[in-house]
Design an enzyme around this catalytic site. Structure first.
Site, short mmCIF file in Angstrom:
data_model
loop_
_atom_site.label_atom_id
_atom_site.label_comp_id
_atom_site.label_asym_id
_atom_site.label_seq_id
_atom_site.Cartn_x
_atom_site.Cartn_y
_atom_site.Cartn_z
N CYS A 172 0.82 -1.23 0.00
CA CYS A 172 0.00 0.00 0.00
C CYS A 172 0.85 1.26 0.00
O CYS A 172 0.34 2.34 -0.31
CB CYS A 172 -0.94 -0.01 1.20
SG CYS A 172 -1.88 -1.52 1.33
N ASN A 181 -10.20 -0.72 0.19
CA ASN A 181 -8.74 -0.61 0.20
C ASN A 181 -8.21 -1.09 -1.15
O ASN A 181 -8.31 -2.27 -1.48
CB ASN A 181 -8.21 -1.48 1.36
CG ASN A 181 -6.70 -1.43 1.48
OD1 ASN A 181 -6.00 -0.90 0.61
ND2 ASN A 181 -6.21 -1.99 2.58
N HIS A 216 -3.69 6.72 3.26
CA HIS A 216 -4.06 5.41 2.71
C HIS A 216 -5.48 5.08 3.17
O HIS A 216 -5.83 5.30 4.32
CB HIS A 216 -3.07 4.36 3.19
CG HIS A 216 -3.43 2.99 2.74
ND1 HIS A 216 -3.76 2.72 1.43
CD2 HIS A 216 -3.55 1.81 3.41
CE1 HIS A 216 -4.05 1.43 1.32
NE2 HIS A 216 -3.93 0.86 2.51
O1 UT7 Z 1 -3.79 -1.85 3.61
C1 UT7 Z 1 -2.83 -2.40 4.45
C2 UT7 Z 1 -3.10 -2.10 5.83
N1 UT7 Z 1 -4.31 -2.76 6.27
C3 UT7 Z 1 -4.94 -2.25 7.28
O2 UT7 Z 1 -4.54 -1.21 7.77
C4 UT7 Z 1 -6.08 -3.01 7.90
C5 UT7 Z 1 -5.92 -3.00 9.41
N2 UT7 Z 1 -6.91 -3.74 10.15
C6 UT7 Z 1 -8.23 -3.38 10.16
O3 UT7 Z 1 -8.64 -2.48 9.47
C7 UT7 Z 1 -9.16 -4.10 11.10
O4 UT7 Z 1 -8.40 -4.86 12.01
C8 UT7 Z 1 -10.19 -5.03 10.38
C9 UT7 Z 1 -11.21 -4.18 9.64
C10 UT7 Z 1 -9.48 -5.94 9.40
C11 UT7 Z 1 -10.93 -5.88 11.40
O5 UT7 Z 1 -11.56 -5.03 12.37
P1 UT7 Z 1 -11.39 -5.33 13.93
O6 UT7 Z 1 -12.18 -4.35 14.64
O7 UT7 Z 1 -9.89 -5.37 14.19
O8 UT7 Z 1 -12.08 -6.73 14.06
P2 UT7 Z 1 -11.45 -8.10 14.57
O9 UT7 Z 1 -10.53 -8.68 13.54
O10 UT7 Z 1 -10.90 -7.87 15.93
O11 UT7 Z 1 -12.76 -8.97 14.66
C12 UT7 Z 1 -13.83 -8.64 15.56
C13 UT7 Z 1 -14.95 -9.61 15.36
C14 UT7 Z 1 -14.51 -11.07 15.35
O12 UT7 Z 1 -15.51 -11.83 15.97
P3 UT7 Z 1 -15.34 -12.29 17.52
O13 UT7 Z 1 -14.06 -13.07 17.57
O14 UT7 Z 1 -15.26 -11.01 18.31
O15 UT7 Z 1 -16.58 -13.08 17.76
C15 UT7 Z 1 -14.47 -11.42 13.88
O16 UT7 Z 1 -14.68 -12.79 13.65
O17 UT7 Z 1 -15.56 -9.38 14.08
C16 UT7 Z 1 -15.63 -10.60 13.35
N3 UT7 Z 1 -15.51 -10.30 11.93
C17 UT7 Z 1 -16.58 -10.04 11.15
N4 UT7 Z 1 -17.89 -9.98 11.40
C18 UT7 Z 1 -18.74 -9.68 10.39
C19 UT7 Z 1 -14.38 -10.20 11.20
N5 UT7 Z 1 -14.70 -9.90 9.90
C20 UT7 Z 1 -16.06 -9.78 9.86
C21 UT7 Z 1 -16.97 -9.48 8.85
N6 UT7 Z 1 -18.29 -9.43 9.14
N7 UT7 Z 1 -16.57 -9.21 7.58
#
Ligand code: UT7
Length: 339
Positions: A123, A296, A266
């Site tokens: 990115c 993204n 970004h």
């Molecule tokens: O471009 C390169 C750089 N990339 C980035 O900067 C991305 C950085 N990371 C992020 O933007 C975030 O970490 C994400 C958007 C990828 C994820 O958000 P989060 O708030 O960190 O969620 P998480 O991974 O901690 O997941 C929270 C919950 C989980 O469920 P439990 O374990 O709490 O029951 C996941 O299984 O959300 C669940 N989850 C979803 N639920 C519905 C993960 N993906 C989804 C989804 N729909 N698509």
């Protein structure tokens, strides 16, 4: 490891003479994704800010999108392919492993004099390309450069993995760079800063498809050639690295964050952008956001946003723009431009 190479003071000033962007026609909304994986518009919107993304057709490759964006940047700069000395395409989703996507773009633009190669810095790639093209022009080794961030991420996403498939989109953005000749020339690059941390390769990568793990008949169903990410870890690193990179580029430009009229970050996650700009004490009305429309798009994200912002009333002549990116590697990059 960070680079101090971008000391713009000792070299010829370089400017952005034209920008362009392109996204494919097909739109995939959060509601469309609800029918594909267990997710919801509410989750995607509240956790990322993304509402929809554009998806390239089967026969539309990264080089095709890159060429469309490049033609628009060349048109705005009043130049043609044959005027170019250098083409750099920043991409992690090349048409082919070799030759470089930049070679296909060179051919389609008729840029026969240009040397052409790709940069793989995820990115941050567009801002890496900006810095290396700037240095080449500043040092007098080339006159006119075309830099492009272009991605067909839809071809490298596991469409059954809700953790990643909701995040990414396709598109391309481009900029033409040349030496600044007159004080009235817009788009002057005031500073830039690049950084890499190779200790963190495991938290964001495409594990298969390279020499370490070729795709074989045996492993073809394991989605190894798809993006894999430890989201929470990447999130934390992104906030820290982008905040620091922003501060360094602003300081190198001899400015403070109060002097920045617009931040073009970004476009991965609205919560990351808010965290960075809060720490920099930059108000939300000075931040350009388009991730709601595109998701993204990795190396294309800052490039598309730069084109959209500068063609809109978000940017006025003389505005100071901070560009900042973060991605796999880990890599990060920033630049300050006076429009
Ligand atoms: O471009 C390169 C750089 N990339 C980035 O900067 C991305 C950085 N990371 C992020 O933007 C975030 O970490 C994400 C958007 C990828 C994820 O958000 P989060 O708030 O960190 O969620 P998480 O991974 O901690 O997941 C929270 C919950 C989980 O469920 P439990 O374990 O709490 O029951 C996941 O299984 O959300 C669940 N989850 C979803 N639920 C519905 C993960 N993906 C989804 C989804 N729909 N698509």
């Amino acid at each position: 490891m960070t680079s101090n190479a971008a000391n713009t003071q000792s070299l010829l000033p370089v400017r952005i003479a034209g920008t362009g962007s392109y996204v494919p026609k097909k739109i995939l909304t959060n509601h469309d994704l609800e029918k594909m994986v267990e997710t919801s518009d509410d989750w995607i919107t509240s956790r990322t800010g993304i509402k929809e993304r554009h998806i390239a057709a089967k026969d539309e490759f990264t080089s095709h999108m890159a060429t469309h964006a490049a033609n628009r940047a060349l048109e705005q700069a009043g130049l043609q392919g044959e005027d170019l000395d250098l083409i750099i395409v920043a991409t992690i989703t090349p048409d082919t492993l070799t030759p470089a996507t930049a070679c296909y773009v060179q051919q389609s633009l008729g840029a026969n004099r240009a040397i052409a190669f790709d940069i793989s810095a995820a990115c941050s790639g567009f801002l890496y390309a900006l810095e290396f093209a700037r240095v080449a022009i500043a040092a007098g080794s080339v006159k006119t450069a075309l830099i492009i961030g272009a991605e067909k991420l839809s071809a490298f996403v596991n469409w059954t993995d809700r953790d990643t498939c909701v995040l990414f989109g396709d598109g391309a953005g481009a900029a033409v760079l040349s030496a600044q000749k007159n004080d009235s020339d817009t788009g002057k690059i005031l500073s830039s800063h690049l950084g890499t941390d190779g200790k963190q390769t495991a938290i964001l990568n495409i594990p298969g498809g390279g020499s370490a793990c070729p795709i074989t008949l045996q492993n073809a169903e394991q989605h190894l050639a798809a993006l894999s990410m430890q989201g929470r870890e990447v999130f934390k690193c992104a906030v820290n690295a982008m905040r620091q990179a922003s501060e360094i580029a602003i300081e190198k430009a001899g400015l403070t964050s109060e002097d920045i009229d617009l931040v073009i970050p970004h476009q991965a996650n609205l919560r990351i952008i808010d965290a960075i700009t809060d720490r920099l004490k930059i108000s939300k009305d000075r931040v350009f956001i388009n991730l709601d429309k595109y998701g993204n798009t990795s190396a294309a994200a800052v490039a598309i946003a730069l084109d959209e912002a500068t063609r809109s009333d978000a940017v006025k002549p003389g505005d100071r723009i901070l560009l900042v990116a973060f991605g796999a590697g880990l890599t990060w990059a920033s630049a300050v431009i006076e429009w």
